[in-house]
Write an enzyme that holds these catalytic residues in place. Structure first.
Site, PDB file in Angstrom:
ATOM      1  N   VAL A  44       8.484  11.826  47.568  1.00 24.98           N
ATOM      2  CA  VAL A  44       9.767  11.271  47.125  1.00 24.98           C
ATOM      3  C   VAL A  44       9.610  10.570  45.781  1.00 24.98           C
ATOM      4  O   VAL A  44      10.432  10.734  44.867  1.00 24.98           O
ATOM      5  CB  VAL A  44      10.339  10.310  48.194  1.00 24.98           C
ATOM      6  CG1 VAL A  44      11.590   9.612  47.669  1.00 24.98           C
ATOM      7  CG2 VAL A  44      10.664  11.059  49.478  1.00 24.98           C
ATOM      8  N   CYS A  45       8.540   9.794  45.634  1.00 27.02           N
ATOM      9  CA  CYS A  45       8.305   9.070  44.387  1.00 27.02           C
ATOM     10  C   CYS A  45       8.077  10.031  43.221  1.00 27.02           C
ATOM     11  O   CYS A  45       8.464   9.733  42.085  1.00 27.02           O
ATOM     12  CB  CYS A  45       7.118   8.126  44.541  1.00 27.02           C
ATOM     13  SG  CYS A  45       7.392   6.819  45.752  1.00 27.02           S
ATOM     14  N   THR A  46       7.470  11.173  43.497  1.00 23.21           N
ATOM     15  CA  THR A  46       7.265  12.168  42.441  1.00 23.21           C
ATOM     16  C   THR A  46       8.605  12.601  41.860  1.00 23.21           C
ATOM     17  O   THR A  46       8.773  12.703  40.631  1.00 23.21           O
ATOM     18  CB  THR A  46       6.499  13.383  43.003  1.00 23.21           C
ATOM     19  OG1 THR A  46       5.197  12.962  43.416  1.00 23.21           O
ATOM     20  CG2 THR A  46       6.354  14.478  41.962  1.00 23.21           C
TER      21      THR A  46
END
Length: 219
Positions: A44-46
């Site tokens: 998700v952070c990517t």
């Protein structure tokens, strides 16, 4: 440490992908967005880091700087950035803080102050609470705080919308209604009397209730 809106954002000096940064000095006379991540190489952070790289020019238009944070060493961030560019199409050019000693996460109340150790051996689940967004004004005070669960990608278009609202309402004696977007009608601030409002808004306003005075957005 419990932080509230209008508290001075805690200052810190930390290593980033663009060298050592003193947070308050780095902000200077700008606005700033600090957004945190529990660990590098997380899915998700990517997507979030890639999207922020894409819309960074929109923040620049608003005199707002971007700085990320992840609970891993800076060296890991450099490798992760390549993955972000490959999968999202945009390379983060804003600084990313390496918070391997957990210092900034604890300073901002995202991890307990008594937490021990370093990023070594910690997982994204261990750091699940390190998923916050802080908007800081040129006065170095916190203007907005948002925290998200790990499985929900953040809406950074909403952060832009809120910055538009805050910058507008600081300049003019208005507030913005629910779901407001740039260019839409606004509300005369409750602190402004009708007498003063006549001077500020000579074209008048719509008032379905005496306390609800609607005007065109000031330019």
């Amino acid at each position: 440490m419990s932080l509230r809106i209008n508290d001075v954002a805690p200052n810190f000096t930390a290593k980033t992908t663009q060298g050592t940064v003193n947070f308050h000095q780095w902000i200077g006379d700008s606005w700033a967005v600090l957004f945190s991540h529990p660990k590098d190489f997380t899915p998700v952070c990517t997507t979030e880091l890639g999207y922020m790289a894409k819309i960074e020019p929109e923040f620049a238009k608003r005199n707002c700087k971007i700085i990320g944070l992840s609970v891993d060493p800076v060296e890991n961030h450099q490798s992760w950035a390549k993955d972000i560019e490959e999968t999202q199409g945009y390379l983060p050019k804003y600084p990313m803080i390496g918070d391997s000693d957990l210092a900034v996460s604890k300073l901002y109340g995202m991890l307990p102050a008594e937490e021990t150790g370093t990023s070594e051996g910690r997982t994204a689940a261990t750091n699940a609470t390190v998923r916050s967004v802080f908007v800081v004004g040129p006065d170095k005070k916190i203007k907005l705080m948002l925290s998200y669960p790990m499985t929900t990608g953040r809406n950074f278009d909403e952060i832009l919308r809120v910055i538009d609202s805050m910058q507008l309402t600081l300049q003019h004696k208005v507030a913005t209604p629910v779901n407001w977007k740039q260019g839409e009608d606004v509300i005369i601030a409750g602190s402004v009397t009708d007498e003063d409002a006549k001077k500020l808004f000579p074209a008048g306003w719509k008032a379905p209730k005496p306390y609800l005075r609607i005007v065109k957005q000031p330019r």
